[in-house]
Design an enzyme around this catalytic site. Structure first.
Site, PDB file in Angstrom:
ATOM      1  N   ASP A   1      -5.959 -56.942 -45.209  1.00 47.32           N
ATOM      2  CA  ASP A   1      -6.358 -56.735 -43.824  1.00 47.32           C
ATOM      3  C   ASP A   1      -6.645 -55.223 -44.031  1.00 47.32           C
ATOM      4  OD1 ASP A   1      -6.737 -57.351 -41.067  1.00 47.32           O
ATOM      5  OD2 ASP A   1      -4.739 -56.203 -40.809  1.00 47.32           O
TER       6      ASP A   1
ATOM      7  N   GLU B   1     -11.023 -56.640 -46.539  1.00 45.79           N
ATOM      8  CA  GLU B   1     -11.933 -55.733 -45.281  1.00 45.79           C
ATOM      9  C   GLU B   1     -11.902 -54.436 -45.316  1.00 45.79           C
ATOM     10  OE1 GLU B   1     -11.349 -56.217 -40.474  1.00 45.79           O
ATOM     11  OE2 GLU B   1      -9.602 -55.716 -41.511  1.00 45.79           O
TER      12      GLU B   1
HETATM   13  C1  GLC Z   1      -8.054 -56.623 -38.947  1.00 38.29           C
HETATM   14  C2  GLC Z   1      -8.255 -57.927 -38.381  1.00 38.29           C
HETATM   15  C3  GLC Z   1      -8.152 -57.860 -36.764  1.00 38.29           C
HETATM   16  C4  GLC Z   1      -6.766 -57.507 -36.690  1.00 38.29           C
HETATM   17  C5  GLC Z   1      -6.528 -55.927 -37.149  1.00 38.29           C
HETATM   18  C6  GLC Z   1      -5.007 -55.377 -37.046  1.00 38.29           C
HETATM   19  O1  GLC Z   1      -9.086 -55.802 -38.488  1.00 38.29           O
HETATM   20  O2  GLC Z   1      -9.315 -58.469 -38.680  1.00 38.29           O
HETATM   21  O3  GLC Z   1      -7.920 -59.271 -36.404  1.00 38.29           O
HETATM   22  O4  GLC Z   1      -6.650 -57.233 -35.200  1.00 38.29           O
HETATM   23  O5  GLC Z   1      -6.663 -56.043 -38.380  1.00 38.29           O
HETATM   24  O6  GLC Z   1      -4.247 -56.187 -38.040  1.00 38.29           O
END
Ligand code: GLC
Length: 548
Positions: free
Chosen positions: A200, A242
């Site tokens: 993440d 991500e």
């Molecule tokens: C990422 C996740 C999202 C979450 C954020 C904070 O962007 O995809 O769902 O709210 O991180 O952890």
């Protein structure tokens, strides 16, 4: 298991709480998911990505972790989780879990201790400032729901940094103890048997935050360190990250400049996602052609993960204002369909007017473009959204299994469900559910099964190079090819409602026995390749050549 399994994977993403409830308490759980593995196996997916599974106060759907070494008791026990890994492995399905280590919950014992005293061993695990950072009103990820990135903590009498919500204090990655702990967390789950992690918010993990400096330096070294560690603990483990950053910044996440891929194996292709949606909205292939042309070259072993929908909003922030306007006009014209001033909080089927042809077209495109496809639960049956729910919850409603009460998701009373099941209307569980579609060989679910099976026969998509075939074609018709040692595939997609014919005879030299392996309808044999017909919103996957 084959080399680089992740380039041949089809990843299915789900939230345990909304998938299947085995004990009737209204919340999905691990045993419920185990009971549905046969469904997933039949669908043809071979990797599950689970949204956060850890104990959490649940203020950001589990992305606010309060214990990295356990599973949320609402989902079951660690024992259930080990059983899930075993049962999934029996079916050839690998499991990866979300690794959310940019921050913790403010209820995590580390943070509670850190704020309680300057002498706490955890004080330096977080990012503090004695004075109010002048840039505290910059860099918010959730505009409208979040006002600042630094908040004052009355107990500590200090400001703490939080890139996301206020209740998600950022960990201090520069602290060697924090780095060691993150590695320990990875090692723990690898030891249990997970096949890797969806990491993440990676750009924020590696930012070396300095109060007052909105563009803090980045520590890519940590990614190399983590990769080494993970790979030694489990040779075929994979990191899927991500990192929604500018295209010219992406390659550093895969590896050293000009060097080998020694960091993240796979990145979500956010740019392609936005460009695909733009292409669908404008019925014009140019955005896809641009995206393919501008894709940075990846080091060996690097791979893209493609997606149309995930658990968040569709992020259109990398498009120009005009492009964004066109997408919003087509797919999210009403205020309540939009989110954070940059995205759309809808599922794909409603965005495409529940037009079966367009849904197939969109997924055929995603699954045939380079990379490893990632599919969000419920998309395979064309689920809708519930815009009466807050923010991103609109697309986090329970899986619709059958015509039974609560769509077969849970035996609890409807008011006890984690979120309401969509009921009534064209997307209600009474109409859209897995059981009905299972019995219908013409259903979207059956189509997905067929498409994923076909993908198995086209390893060029995941392993090979993907290129636009640059021949004169109507604006809405895209021809692209995938080439690898195993052979060549040709794909033709029509983003418009009008049927078209393209002359692809330039490729005749690459064709041995061209034949359709997947298409929206029966087409004449593609021999000669000079008159390739494709219907309105149609698509064809043509096997050109197969190397023995
Ligand atoms: C990422 C996740 C999202 C979450 C954020 C904070 O962007 O995809 O769902 O709210 O991180 O952890």
């Amino acid at each position: 298991m084959s080399d680089r399994w992740y380039s041949k994977a089809v990843v299915y993403c789900l939230d345990i709480d909304s998938f299947a409830d085995s004990d009737g308490d209204g919340c999905g759980d691990i045993r419920g998911l185990i009971g549905r593995l046969d469904y997933l196996s039949r669908l043809g997916i071979n990797c599950l990505w689970l949204n956060p599974i850890h104990p959490s106060p649940g203020r950001d759907d589990g992305y606010d972790v309060s214990d990295f070494y356990n599973v949320d008791p609402r989902f079951g026990t660690l024992g259930d989780f080990a059983e899930l890994l075993h049962q999934a492995a029996n079916r050839g399905i690998k499991v990866i879990i979300d690794l959310v280590v940019n921050h913790t919950s403010d209820q995590h014992p580390w943070f509670l201790s850190a704020r309680s005293s300057p002498d706490s061993p955890y004080r330096d695990w977080y990012v503090w400032s004695e004075t109010a950072p002048p840039d505290r009103d910059q860099g918010m990820v959730f505009p409208g729901e979040q006002n600042e990135t630094w908040s004052y903590d009355r107990t500590a009498k200090l400001w703490y940094y939080h890139r996301f919500y206020k209740f998600q204090p950022d960990l201090n990655i520069e602290n060697p103890e924090v780095r060691a702990e993150i590695k320990k967390i990875c090692a723990f789950w690898l030891q249990l048997g997970v096949a890797g992690f969806r990491m993440d918010a990676v750009p924020f993990i590696i930012e070396k935050t300095e109060p007052g400096n909105p563009s803090s330096p980045m520590d890519f070294g940590f990614l190399s360190e983590l990769r080494q560690h993970v790979q030694w603990r489990r040779g075929d483990a994979v990191l899927l990250a991500e990192a929604n950053v500018e295209p010219d910044k992406l390659t550093a996440y895969f590896g050293d400049e000009g060097g080998s891929g020694n960091r993240i194996h796979m990145l979500f292709d956010f740019m392609l996602n936005a460009k695909l949606v733009l292409a669908l909205a404008r019925q014009d292939t140019e955005p896809i052609i641009d995206a393919l042309r501008d894709t940075p070259k990846l080091p060996a072993g690097g791979q893209w993960a493609t997606f149309l929908r995930n658990h968040d909003e569709i992020d259109l922030s990398r498009l120009t204002a005009e492009q964004r306007k066109d997408v919003i006009e087509q797919f999210g014209p009403e205020d309540h369909m939009q989110l954070y001033g940059r995205g759309i909080r809808r599922r794909l089927a409603p965005m495409l007017g529940n037009d079966r042809r367009r849904i197939e077209l969109a997924y055929s495109l995603q699954f045939s473009l380079r990379g490893t496809p990632v599919l969000r639960y419920g998309e395979e049956i064309g689920m809708g959204d519930d815009l009466s729910l807050d923010g991103r919850n609109a697309i986090r409603t329970p899986m619709q299994w059958s015509m039974l009460p609560n769509g077969g998701f849970s035996a609890a009373a409807p008011e006890d469900l984690i979120r309401p099941v969509i009921s009534g209307g064209e997307f209600g569980y009474e109409t859209v559910n897995a059981t009905l579609q299972r019995h219908d060989s013409g259903s979207l679910l059956s189509w997905f099964e067929r498409m994923i099976r076909t993908l198995r026969e086209a390893p060029e998509i995941g392993d090979g190079t993907c290129t636009h075939v640059d021949v004169p074609a109507p604006r809405g018709v895209l021809a692209h090819r995938a080439d690898a040692d195993t052979g060549t595939m040709l794909f033709v997609h029509n983003l418009t409602d009008e049927s078209a014919v393209v002359d692809l005879s330039v490729l005749a030299g690459d064709a041995e026995f061209p034949n359709d392996v997947l298409a929206d309808q029966e087409y004449p044999e593609p021999d000669g390749l000079d008159k390739i017909k494709v219907g309105g919103y149609g698509y064809r996957w043509i096997r050109m050549r197969r190397t023995a």
